[in-house]
Write a protein that holds these residues in place. Structure first.
Motif, PDB file in Angstrom:
ATOM      1  N   GLU A  12       0.823  -1.213   0.000  1.00 53.44           N
ATOM      2  CA  GLU A  12       0.000   0.000   0.000  1.00 53.44           C
ATOM      3  C   GLU A  12       0.853   1.257   0.000  1.00 53.44           C
ATOM      4  OE1 GLU A  12       0.104  -2.235   2.384  1.00 53.44           O
ATOM      5  OE2 GLU A  12       0.049  -1.346   4.390  1.00 53.44           O
ATOM      6  N   GLU A  15       2.686   3.233  -4.107  1.00 55.32           N
ATOM      7  CA  GLU A  15       2.303   4.437  -4.838  1.00 55.32           C
ATOM      8  C   GLU A  15       3.133   5.650  -4.418  1.00 55.32           C
ATOM      9  OE1 GLU A  15      -2.159   4.064  -4.620  1.00 55.32           O
ATOM     10  OE2 GLU A  15      -1.918   6.143  -5.247  1.00 55.32           O
ATOM     11  N   ARG A  35       6.212 -12.303  -1.561  1.00 51.56           N
ATOM     12  CA  ARG A  35       5.794 -12.523  -0.187  1.00 51.56           C
ATOM     13  C   ARG A  35       7.037 -12.714   0.659  1.00 51.56           C
ATOM     14  NH1 ARG A  35       1.667 -17.097   0.559  1.00 51.56           N
ATOM     15  NH2 ARG A  35       2.825 -18.157  -1.084  1.00 51.56           N
ATOM     16  N   ILE A  43       2.655 -12.382  10.807  1.00 51.38           N
ATOM     17  CA  ILE A  43       1.710 -11.758  11.732  1.00 51.38           C
ATOM     18  C   ILE A  43       0.958 -12.843  12.479  1.00 51.38           C
ATOM     19  CG2 ILE A  43      -0.380 -10.352  11.910  1.00 51.38           C
ATOM     20  CD1 ILE A  43       0.464  -8.751   9.570  1.00 51.38           C
ATOM     21  N   LEU A  45      -2.322 -13.734  14.532  1.00 49.54           N
ATOM     22  CA  LEU A  45      -3.673 -13.226  14.777  1.00 49.54           C
ATOM     23  C   LEU A  45      -4.267 -13.961  15.971  1.00 49.54           C
ATOM     24  CD1 LEU A  45      -4.983 -13.348  11.112  1.00 49.54           C
ATOM     25  CD2 LEU A  45      -4.203 -11.329  12.324  1.00 49.54           C
ATOM     26  N   VAL A  54       0.092 -15.901  10.113  1.00 46.74           N
ATOM     27  CA  VAL A  54       0.247 -15.732   8.679  1.00 46.74           C
ATOM     28  C   VAL A  54       1.740 -15.615   8.435  1.00 46.74           C
ATOM     29  CG1 VAL A  54      -0.401 -14.368   6.699  1.00 46.74           C
ATOM     30  CG2 VAL A  54      -1.949 -14.531   8.635  1.00 46.74           C
TER      31      VAL A  54
ATOM     32  N   LYS B 120     -16.668  -8.733  10.614  1.00 42.78           N
ATOM     33  CA  LYS B 120     -16.540 -10.099  11.126  1.00 42.78           C
ATOM     34  C   LYS B 120     -17.694 -10.948  10.605  1.00 42.78           C
ATOM     35  CE  LYS B 120     -16.203  -9.179  15.647  1.00 42.78           C
ATOM     36  NZ  LYS B 120     -15.936  -9.376  17.091  1.00 42.78           N
ATOM     37  N   SER B 122     -19.019 -13.582  12.039  1.00 45.17           N
ATOM     38  CA  SER B 122     -19.954 -13.890  13.130  1.00 45.17           C
ATOM     39  C   SER B 122     -20.928 -12.738  13.354  1.00 45.17           C
ATOM     40  CB  SER B 122     -19.170 -14.178  14.417  1.00 45.17           C
ATOM     41  OG  SER B 122     -18.275 -13.115  14.683  1.00 45.17           O
ATOM     42  N   TYR B 187      -4.374   5.754   0.255  1.00 45.81           N
ATOM     43  CA  TYR B 187      -3.864   5.098  -0.943  1.00 45.81           C
ATOM     44  C   TYR B 187      -5.018   4.447  -1.693  1.00 45.81           C
ATOM     45  CZ  TYR B 187      -3.660   1.275   2.487  1.00 45.81           C
ATOM     46  OH  TYR B 187      -3.949   0.383   3.476  1.00 45.81           O
ATOM     47  N   THR B 188      -4.784   4.201  -2.990  1.00 44.89           N
ATOM     48  CA  THR B 188      -5.883   3.684  -3.804  1.00 44.89           C
ATOM     49  C   THR B 188      -6.101   2.199  -3.529  1.00 44.89           C
ATOM     50  OG1 THR B 188      -4.298   3.347  -5.562  1.00 44.89           O
ATOM     51  CG2 THR B 188      -5.673   5.302  -5.714  1.00 44.89           C
ATOM     52  N   GLU B 380      -7.299  -4.713  13.565  1.00 39.88           N
ATOM     53  CA  GLU B 380      -6.518  -4.049  12.525  1.00 39.88           C
ATOM     54  C   GLU B 380      -5.579  -5.028  11.812  1.00 39.88           C
ATOM     55  OE1 GLU B 380      -5.136  -0.219  13.847  1.00 39.88           O
ATOM     56  OE2 GLU B 380      -3.876  -0.026  12.065  1.00 39.88           O
ATOM     57  N   GLU B 381      -4.987  -5.961  12.580  1.00 38.27           N
ATOM     58  CA  GLU B 381      -4.086  -6.950  11.947  1.00 38.27           C
ATOM     59  C   GLU B 381      -4.873  -7.840  10.992  1.00 38.27           C
ATOM     60  OE1 GLU B 381      -4.151  -6.792  15.335  1.00 38.27           O
ATOM     61  OE2 GLU B 381      -2.218  -5.834  15.774  1.00 38.27           O
ATOM     62  N   GLU B 382      -6.073  -8.253  11.439  1.00 37.85           N
ATOM     63  CA  GLU B 382      -6.891  -9.118  10.586  1.00 37.85           C
ATOM     64  C   GLU B 382      -7.272  -8.407   9.298  1.00 37.85           C
ATOM     65  OE1 GLU B 382      -9.304 -11.983  13.664  1.00 37.85           O
ATOM     66  OE2 GLU B 382      -9.865  -9.887  13.572  1.00 37.85           O
ATOM     67  N   TYR B 384      -5.533  -6.068   7.932  1.00 32.10           N
ATOM     68  CA  TYR B 384      -4.330  -5.886   7.119  1.00 32.10           C
ATOM     69  C   TYR B 384      -4.001  -7.132   6.302  1.00 32.10           C
ATOM     70  CZ  TYR B 384       0.238  -4.521   5.517  1.00 32.10           C
ATOM     71  OH  TYR B 384       1.299  -4.214   4.695  1.00 32.10           O
ATOM     72  N   VAL B 385      -4.047  -8.301   6.935  1.00 34.50           N
ATOM     73  CA  VAL B 385      -3.712  -9.518   6.167  1.00 34.50           C
ATOM     74  C   VAL B 385      -4.877  -9.944   5.275  1.00 34.50           C
ATOM     75  CG1 VAL B 385      -2.088 -10.376   7.886  1.00 34.50           C
ATOM     76  CG2 VAL B 385      -4.441 -11.163   7.928  1.00 34.50           C
ATOM     77  N   ILE B 389      -7.865 -14.894   4.814  1.00 35.85           N
ATOM     78  CA  ILE B 389      -7.083 -15.671   5.772  1.00 35.85           C
ATOM     79  C   ILE B 389      -7.633 -15.524   7.182  1.00 35.85           C
ATOM     80  CG2 ILE B 389      -4.839 -15.737   6.931  1.00 35.85           C
ATOM     81  CD1 ILE B 389      -3.560 -15.332   4.194  1.00 35.85           C
ATOM     82  N   ARG B 397      -3.974 -17.331  -3.063  1.00 35.70           N
ATOM     83  CA  ARG B 397      -2.574 -17.520  -3.472  1.00 35.70           C
ATOM     84  C   ARG B 397      -2.223 -18.989  -3.457  1.00 35.70           C
ATOM     85  NH1 ARG B 397       0.966 -13.461  -3.474  1.00 35.70           N
ATOM     86  NH2 ARG B 397       0.108 -11.406  -3.040  1.00 35.70           N
ATOM     87  N   VAL B 398      -1.437 -19.419  -4.454  1.00 39.70           N
ATOM     88  CA  VAL B 398      -1.038 -20.832  -4.467  1.00 39.70           C
ATOM     89  C   VAL B 398       0.342 -20.985  -3.846  1.00 39.70           C
ATOM     90  CG1 VAL B 398      -2.465 -21.704  -6.317  1.00 39.70           C
ATOM     91  CG2 VAL B 398      -0.378 -20.463  -6.847  1.00 39.70           C
TER      92      VAL B 398
END
Lengths: 110, 398
Positions: A12, A15, A35, A43, A45, A54, B120, B122, B187-188, B380-382, B384-385, B389, B397-398
């Protein structure tokens, strides 16, 4: 003398980094989606189903070949534009570069 | 009236077509979010549909279509589908119930726009149950279940007010309570897969024939009229938004498909009351109006992320009013403003505004309550990733 700069940054923030580099006169770069992880090993969670880690976080890798005298300037531009102050801002590497040969012409930078 | 096999066959197929619109919304939205949230976004549509499918059988159908209580909501007569059987008036009661079910499921899926990439799962299930029971069911009752709007004479052929004003303004309220996505405005956030959005749009356009033509509840001329005006309005909306975006730069494919949806939304309440030429005007104005609404939202920094408000909310509002303008007695037995019937026009405005205010305020209150008790938002972490996930333990992603 040339240096190769490899920066791994937050997607992010790309840019802003791209804009800053272009404005300061360093437009040439190769960019890829990668990655990776640093010392924090991704991270962790706290989900209700238990901890979820992750391992690898999406990042952007920028590669730039620049004259050695500009290397520190470029590193500084990238650091300032990519910084949030939080864990996961990334890293910049500077490597020696033997040669940069242009494909279109016979021009060679050493 | 006994069961008519032709009508029954037609409405059965229309019901299945409308069901396909819910995954269509999921794919439409899934293409617009960032790649880390695509699975979560598509899943929300399926979750919405499943939650409402159960709620509708248990109590939702009864609240919407049970014996009228004060013009506001239906009684408990049909709880657990008591008395809803294989007999009926033209089509089986069970089929009418199922046709209405797929509308209710779709409506909740549209609302997910307002909480995209940050809610969330739930909390969504709890919020969704409350929303469909306390917002959708009363609004369906007002218009179609013998409530006050029906008594007043408000026209809503296939759900411009019930489905689109409710979900659009509901999404806006939900977005205001849950707050902006991290990084919104700094940011976009580019769509990860525009072709997926176009596929979703194609399924919506296709399903909409079942949605509007099926709302005639019979295989007849009115259904054919609804079919034709639906397609006409979609086409006019697509071209209008395409040209408007062209004027400001390039003809955007996202603009084109958004315009088509805007046209489809706007013709929904009018499909059984206007003729094909009026549908051109309704669709084209919808395309331009919704485009303007989207630009307004972006200027105001509102993160109603996937524009359910701009397209469904504002498009639905325009459609309800347009019905009062363009309605012609030759099609649906009622004249609108253009044919001198000011009264009908005013009824449409009152009905649309009442639904708008009710949907916005009650959604806001429900979202606020769920936020204060369970929390609407992921950490916030959730965020972000990504929700793929963090909410589902899955990744593209493979």
């Amino acid at each position: 003398m040339m240096k190769m700069i490899i920066a791994v940054i937050r997607p992010e923030k790309f840019e802003q980094v791209e804009k800053a580099l272009t404005e300061k006169g360093f437009p040439a770069m190769t960019v890829s989606e990668v990655r990776g992880r640093g010392e924090q090993k991704g991270i962790a969670l706290r989900s209700r189903g238990g901890p979820v880690t992750v391992d690898l976080i999406p990042k952007i890798r920028i590669e730039m070949a620049v004259p050695a005298t500009f290397a520190e300037t470029v590193v500084q531009i990238i650091r300032e534009a990519a910084r949030t102050g939080k864990i996961g801002d990334g890293k910049v590497f500077v490597l020696p570069l033997d040669m940069a040969a242009k494909v279109r012409t016979e021009e060679v930078s050493i | 009236m006994p069961i008519d096999s032709g009508d029954t066959a037609f409405v059965l197929i229309c019901t299945a077509m409308v069901m396909l619109m819910t995954p269509g919304v999921g794919l439409f939205y899934g293409g617009l979010v960032r790649r880390k949230n695509i699975i979560a976004m598509i899943s929300l549509a399926f979750i919405a549909f499943s939650v409402v499918s159960l709620q509708w059988i248990l109590c939702g159908y009864s609240f919407a279509f049970g014996t009228d209580i004060g013009g506001f909501i239906g009684g408990l007569d049909y709880l657990g589908l008591a008395g809803v059987g294989m007999d009926g008036d033209g089509i089986p009661d069970l089929l009418f119930m199922a046709f209405q079910l797929v509308f209710a499921g779709l409506t909740l899926a549209i609302v997910t726009s307002g909480a995209a990439e940050r809610m969330k799962v739930s909390s969504f299930i709890v919020f969704g149950l409350l929303w469909t029971t306390l917002v959708y069911d009363p609004l369906a009752h007002w218009a179609w279940g013998g409530g006050w709007a029906a008594s007043l004479g408000a026209l809503d052929f296939a759900g411009g007010t019930v489905v689109h004003i409710s979900s659009g303004f509901g999404a806006l309220a939900l977005a205001l309570v849950i707050g902006r996505r991290v990084g919104f405005g700094t940011y976009t956030m580019e769509p990860n897969n525009i072709p997926l959005t176009l596929i979703g749009g194609a399924l919506l356009w296709f399903g909409w024939f079942g949605f509007n033509a099926g709302s005639a509840l019979a295989a007849n001329g009115l259904a054919a009229n609804a079919f034709v005006v639906t397609n006409t309005s979609a086409a006019a909306g697509a071209i209008a938004w395409l040209v408007a975006s062209w004027y400001r730069g390039k003809p955007s494919s996202l603009g084109m498909i958004s315009g088509a949806i805007a046209g489809l939304v706007a013709i929904t309440p009018a499909a059984g009351f206007v003729d094909p030429l009026s549908a051109i005007a309704i669709g084209a104005i919808a395309g331009l109006l919704c485009y303007g609404a989207m630009l307004f939202r972006l200027r105001r920094g509102l993160d109603e992320s996937l524009d359910a408000w701009a397209i469904h909310g504002m498009g639905g509002l325009w459609g309800a009013i347009a019905t009062g303008i363009f309605a012609v007695a030759a099609v649906g037995g009622v004249d609108g403003l253009l044919y001198g019937n000011v009264h009908q026009f005013l009824i449409q405005v009152v009905d649309a505004c009442a639904a708008l205010v009710y949907a916005f305020c009650v959604t806001y209150a429900l979202a606020w309550i769920v936020d204060r008790t369970l929390g609407l938002r992921v950490s916030e972490e959730e965020e972000y990733v990504g929700l793929d996930i963090s909410q589902h333990g899955e990744s593209t992603r493979v």
